[in-house]
Design an enzyme around this catalytic site. Structure first.
Site, PDB file in Angstrom:
ATOM      1  N   LYS A  72     -19.073   5.187 -14.588  1.00  0.00           N
ATOM      2  CA  LYS A  72     -19.463   6.559 -14.926  1.00  0.00           C
ATOM      3  C   LYS A  72     -18.614   7.563 -14.153  1.00  0.00           C
ATOM      4  O   LYS A  72     -18.180   8.575 -14.701  1.00  0.00           O
ATOM      5  CB  LYS A  72     -20.942   6.789 -14.601  1.00  0.00           C
ATOM      6  CG  LYS A  72     -21.903   6.223 -15.595  1.00  0.00           C
ATOM      7  CD  LYS A  72     -21.815   6.952 -16.924  1.00  0.00           C
ATOM      8  CE  LYS A  72     -22.159   6.037 -18.063  1.00  0.00           C
ATOM      9  NZ  LYS A  72     -21.192   4.976 -18.343  1.00  0.00           N
TER      10      LYS A  72
ATOM     11  N   LYS B 160     -15.234   7.119 -28.047  1.00  0.00           N
ATOM     12  CA  LYS B 160     -16.617   6.653 -27.981  1.00  0.00           C
ATOM     13  C   LYS B 160     -16.739   5.209 -28.431  1.00  0.00           C
ATOM     14  O   LYS B 160     -17.413   4.400 -27.790  1.00  0.00           O
ATOM     15  CB  LYS B 160     -17.496   7.550 -28.853  1.00  0.00           C
ATOM     16  CG  LYS B 160     -18.967   7.157 -28.882  1.00  0.00           C
ATOM     17  CD  LYS B 160     -19.596   7.281 -27.513  1.00  0.00           C
ATOM     18  CE  LYS B 160     -21.076   6.940 -27.543  1.00  0.00           C
ATOM     19  NZ  LYS B 160     -21.642   6.895 -26.172  1.00  0.00           N
TER      20      LYS B 160
ATOM     21  N   GLU C 174     -21.645  -0.191 -13.168  1.00  0.00           N
ATOM     22  CA  GLU C 174     -21.879   0.886 -14.125  1.00  0.00           C
ATOM     23  C   GLU C 174     -21.742   2.257 -13.464  1.00  0.00           C
ATOM     24  O   GLU C 174     -21.169   3.183 -14.036  1.00  0.00           O
ATOM     25  CB  GLU C 174     -23.265   0.736 -14.751  1.00  0.00           C
ATOM     26  CG  GLU C 174     -23.654   1.839 -15.708  1.00  0.00           C
ATOM     27  CD  GLU C 174     -22.753   1.948 -16.926  1.00  0.00           C
ATOM     28  OE1 GLU C 174     -22.874   2.957 -17.647  1.00  0.00           O
ATOM     29  OE2 GLU C 174     -21.925   1.048 -17.161  1.00  0.00           O
TER      30      GLU C 174
ATOM     31  N   ARG D 125     -15.527  11.281 -30.707  1.00  0.00           N
ATOM     32  CA  ARG D 125     -14.926   9.954 -30.791  1.00  0.00           C
ATOM     33  C   ARG D 125     -13.587   9.875 -30.065  1.00  0.00           C
ATOM     34  O   ARG D 125     -13.060   8.796 -29.829  1.00  0.00           O
ATOM     35  CB  ARG D 125     -14.743   9.563 -32.259  1.00  0.00           C
ATOM     36  CG  ARG D 125     -16.053   9.366 -32.992  1.00  0.00           C
ATOM     37  CD  ARG D 125     -15.842   9.085 -34.458  1.00  0.00           C
ATOM     38  NE  ARG D 125     -15.189   7.812 -34.675  1.00  0.00           N
ATOM     39  CZ  ARG D 125     -15.824   6.662 -34.818  1.00  0.00           C
ATOM     40  NH1 ARG D 125     -17.137   6.624 -34.751  1.00  0.00           N
ATOM     41  NH2 ARG D 125     -15.176   5.532 -35.030  1.00  0.00           N
TER      42      ARG D 125
ATOM     43  N   HIS E 205     -12.696  -8.993   2.257  1.00  0.00           N
ATOM     44  CA  HIS E 205     -11.603  -9.780   1.684  1.00  0.00           C
ATOM     45  C   HIS E 205     -10.542  -8.864   1.083  1.00  0.00           C
ATOM     46  O   HIS E 205     -10.022  -9.128   0.000  1.00  0.00           O
ATOM     47  CB  HIS E 205     -12.151 -10.755   0.637  1.00  0.00           C
ATOM     48  CG  HIS E 205     -13.056 -11.788   1.210  1.00  0.00           C
ATOM     49  ND1 HIS E 205     -12.591 -12.941   1.805  1.00  0.00           N
ATOM     50  CD2 HIS E 205     -14.410 -11.832   1.324  1.00  0.00           C
ATOM     51  CE1 HIS E 205     -13.612 -13.661   2.237  1.00  0.00           C
ATOM     52  NE2 HIS E 205     -14.730 -13.008   1.960  1.00  0.00           N
TER      53      HIS E 205
ATOM     54  N   ASN F 219      -8.175   4.669 -40.242  1.00  0.00           N
ATOM     55  CA  ASN F 219      -8.563   4.218 -38.909  1.00  0.00           C
ATOM     56  C   ASN F 219      -8.212   2.739 -38.781  1.00  0.00           C
ATOM     57  O   ASN F 219      -8.409   1.977 -39.731  1.00  0.00           O
ATOM     58  CB  ASN F 219     -10.065   4.379 -38.682  1.00  0.00           C
ATOM     59  CG  ASN F 219     -10.492   5.817 -38.513  1.00  0.00           C
ATOM     60  OD1 ASN F 219      -9.671   6.723 -38.463  1.00  0.00           O
ATOM     61  ND2 ASN F 219     -11.797   6.035 -38.449  1.00  0.00           N
TER      62      ASN F 219
END
Length: 622
Positions: free
Chosen positions: A499, A617, A495, A27, A518, A112
């Site tokens: 990554k 995460k 995407e 996490r 541009h 948290n």
């Protein structure tokens, strides 16, 4: 972001806490700590900076923390820099690094989330004689509970409820009280918290993965609810202090699903799990060769009435929405908007009849996406959640919910959850187009056959990784990279770029190919990698032309394509072939080599693939 674990039962708590914290490492965190209370109320607390193994060493593998009740935490810094003083757990008394026994503190806890009005609360507590040792909002929350507990001489639940009324923000709190040894108390608002029961043991965690070795019987605490845990018992309370019933849920996957199963990294394992994850997701809504969403309440009548769609998401889920926009508008011929949840929640939402807001989130707890869902509901708009975690907040609050069947995803960089979300969106677009009469029966069943073939095509793709691995080792030292495409290819480029940047730390950007001139083309230097996603036949010539302009300025061109065309063969320096499919669905194939590219470059650089720096995460705070 951050992780909470708790245990009360017959075993040594420290052993279970350390194991649970280890399962929550994915996490993202900068420090860790835990506190254990013995039967006499003696509290032992240990904190450590850095990785969990530092906490393990400091506690001698938990041996110097004896007791059957305890709480633990991994911290991702929000208020206060990462240091030992700011690490959790926090206490209602004073903290001294050289002392481990905190038996004089009435309340000890972990948290948290973010307390938004912590400065106001801190000033009040200072006026009442409290002193503060940390820079955290968490210490303020713990001492606020202590203030009500001591001032009004009330029980833990009543003290916690008074705190919840006073506090603004998000929180998942796990607390122990010196006067109640063997018990753990919890409270929640907008941050996930789960209770598990097995025999004479009780567990608490912010993520079910932390307790899967012990139980799959869990309870999801609702907003502004509290809980009291004893060994083998869990009692739940509303804001009035009245005991309430919460439905029990059985988790359908087990601890074996969160192991690496022989892979070096979780990310590679999850890349290879994509065919099955996509297949399982598809099988959950295809019944006898018909796409059927009625189990989620999305009947054909609902789809016929839908005149516009708005996708609300963050990060990779937003890229799923971007891909869906092109596919859904082309097939179903209705307007589709895609909104970043962090922007959508602050926009003026205009009244829209027969609209559908689709909120996409792997965890089902993403703070901005959850708030976007609530805003849509407040405006009377029908909502659909697409999530991977059953019982998550978005799943519970959306009008309808569709589950991706990806199983637990541990690596920070999403792979199989992304593909599973994309599959659900493809299926939704096809069914929407069919029931609205935009496509005929022949094309409808042709689309279903093609969708059913995709898991096998992903498997074929995964058999040919050697060329990508070779290329990754060659370009691991690149400083910049650019991804380009047009239409749905542009969405997949977004995407692929994410990554690369999130796990390799290479500066990477994705652009609609027509936008290069541009301004962006000025950044192209000799040997700069330019990766083009080329699956849209009618847009091929224009995108290749844009790439050739980059090559004229020294770029190294890479194509990801399912098209056989001399333009590609004659212009590209490196070509990655993917299986041919209907171009509406090519994104689910094109993304796989981009995932592998990011993975292998990260490995070549010796980086922590599964836990990239500064990232978490699940983003459960704004």
């Amino acid at each position: 972001m951050c992780g909470i674990v708790g245990y009360t039962g017959g075993r040594q708590a420290a052993d279970i806490l350390l194991e649970g914290l280890g399962r929550l490492e994915y996490r993202g965190y900068d420090s860790a700590g835990m506190a254990v209370v013995d039967e006499k109320g003696a509290v032992k607390l240990v904190k450590a900076m850095g990785k969990i193994h530092n906490l393990i060493e400091r506690t001698e593998h938990g041996k110097n923390l004896s007791g059957h009740c305890g709480i633990g935490h991994t911290r991702w810094a929000t208020h206060g820099e990462p240091n030992e003083m700011n690490a959790h757990p926090h206490i209602s008394g004073d903290f001294h690094e050289e002392i481990s026994d905190y038996s004089t503190s009435d309340v000890i806890g972990v948290h948290n989330g973010i307390i938004e009005n912590y400065e106001e609360l801190r000033d009040k507590l200072l006026r009442h004689g409290y002193e503060f040792y940390s820079d955290t909002d968490t210490e303020v929350a713990i001492k606020t509970v202590d203030y009500y507990y001591r001032k009004y001489k009330i029980g833990p639940i009543d003290a916690i409820n008074r705190m919840m009324v006073r506090v603004r923000g998000s929180y998942a709190l796990a607390l122990m009280f010196r006067d109640y040894p063997g018990e753990i108390y919890a409270a929640r608002k907008d941050s996930p918290l789960i209770i598990g029961i097995s025999g004479e043991e009780s567990f608490l965690a912010s993520d079910v993965t932390a307790m899967l070795n012990y139980t799959r019987t869990v309870y999801y605490i609702g907003n502004l609810q509290a809980a009291r845990l004893k060994p083998g018992e869990a009692h739940f309370y509303d804001l009035n202090g009245d005991e309430i019933l919460i439905p029990q849920t059985e988790v359908t996957w087990d601890a074996a699903d969160v192991g690496k199963n022989g892979y070096q990294h979780f990310m590679m394992k999850e890349i290879h799990e994509q065919p099955q994850a996509v297949r399982n997701t598809m099988d959950s809504v295809i019944k006898k060769d018909e796409i059927d969403f009625s189990g989620a309440g999305i009947t054909d009548d609902v789809l016929r009435q839908t005149e516009s769609v708005c996708m609300v998401a963050c990060g990779s889920a937003w890229h799923v929405g971007m891909t869906a926009q092109y596919v859904m508008e082309d097939l179903a011929q209705i307007p589709v908007r895609v909104e970043l949840a962090s922007e959508y929640r602050y926009r003026r939402i205009l009244p829209t009849e027969n609209a559908l807001v689709i909120v996409i989130s792997q965890s089902g707890e993403t703070a901005d996406s959850l708030e976007g869902l609530r805003i849509a509901k407040e405006n009377g708009i029908r909502t659909l959640g697409i999530v991977n975690v059953e019982g998550s907040t978005i799943a519970r609050e959306a009008d309808h919910v569709l589950y991706t069947k990806a199983g637990p995803e541990i690596a920070v960089a999403t792979t199989k959850a992304f593909s599973s979300q994309l599959m659900l969106i493809y299926l939704l677009a096809v069914r929407l187009a069919y029931v609205k009469g935009r496509i005929g029966q022949d094309l409808y069943y042709s689309c279903i056959r093609e969708l059913k073939s995709l898991p096998d095509k992903i498997e074929r793709l995964l058999m040919g990784q050697e060329r990508i691995q070779w290329f990754a080792s060659k370009y691991a030292n690149a400083k910049d990279a650019f991804f380009i495409g047009r239409g749905a290819d542009y969405a997949i480029s977004l995407e692929g770029s994410l990554k690369l940047k999130e796990i390799t730390y290479i500066h990477s950007e994705a652009y609609a190919a027509g936008e290069l001139k541009h301004g962006t083309i000025s950044l192209i230097e000799k040997r700069t990698p330019v990766i083009g996603v080329l699956t849209q036949k009618k847009l091929l010539e224009k995108t290749v032309s844009n790439m050739k302009e980059c090559k004229a300025r020294g770029a190294y061109l890479i194509a990801v394509t399912d098209l056989e065309n001399e333009l590609i063969d004659g212009s590209m320096d490196f070509v990655i072939r993917i299986p041919e499919t209907d171009e509406h669905f090519s994104g689910i194939l094109a993304v796989v080599p981009l995932q592998l590219l990011g993975y292998y470059i990260s490995v070549s650089k010796g980086l922590d693939v599964d836990k990239p720096r500064n990232l978490a995460k699940s983003v459960t705070v704004e």
